[in-house]
Design a protein around this motif. Sequence first.
Motif: not given
Length: 289
Positions: A34-43
């Motif tokens: 139930g926790r929000k996840v925000v992804l920061f994928p590396l180019i």
Amino acid sequence: MSDAVATPSQGPLAMICGGGALPLAIADYVAARGRKVVLFPLIGAADGLPVENYPHHWIYIGQIGKFMRLARAEGASDVVFIGALVRPRILQTRPDLKALMIMPRVLKAFRGGDDHLLTGMARLLEDEGFHLRGAHEVAPEILAPAGVLGSVQPSEADRADIELGLDYLDAASPFDIGQAVAIANRHVLAVEAAEGTDQMLARVAELRANGRVRSAKGRGVMVKAPKRHQDRRFDLPSIGPRTVEGVAQAGLAGIAVVAGATVVAEADKLLAAADRAGIFIVSVPERRS
């Protein structure tokens, strides 16, 4: 792989993602709670990662200011680094203004092994009010439990090779070189360095093909263990289906890791592949120094 449950912090989790299967597996575990996840994928590292099911922002590894601004806008103060990453040259990081302002600290972090680099970058973020978490803290299911994980059992000779491998990794850990070694008949075949585990195993396969490995096919162990005093929020040893493939091609008998200190990617696929290939996977208790 573990029944332990981490106590989630409040607010969204920011995940800085390299390549491989681990980032999305961990995101799925965290989101299921139930926790929000925000992804920061590396180019350049996470290219092709299917991130569409999560809020995400593509960044270069040197865009420290951009990451901070976007993470704060998302309400995320907890950060996890996870996934495969080949160390870039400093100019390939595309440093933004914030990175340029702290460039002396960035350059200092780059002067050393991977653990030194990751810990140095973590301190930069912590000084800005972020909290660095280990992937195993937010998704304890990913850690290997103790014991034989598949249907194939290691022999007594295999266990002797495992002990030698653990001895070597413990002795080498102060030099921050690598986390893996290949041993057969108590003979060191290869040591992991900058090339990574997969390429180390490919080197063993090449050595065997060239007649430089004298042990019979189906003998020997690939051993992985964290470095002594390693910051375990980053770069814990990991294994996955590709590891099994590499071990099989190298002609080794199995894999040994440290229980509770090794990340297991795609566990079901890993164990199925190991059983098909006749490869053992054993997770041994951690040594206490």
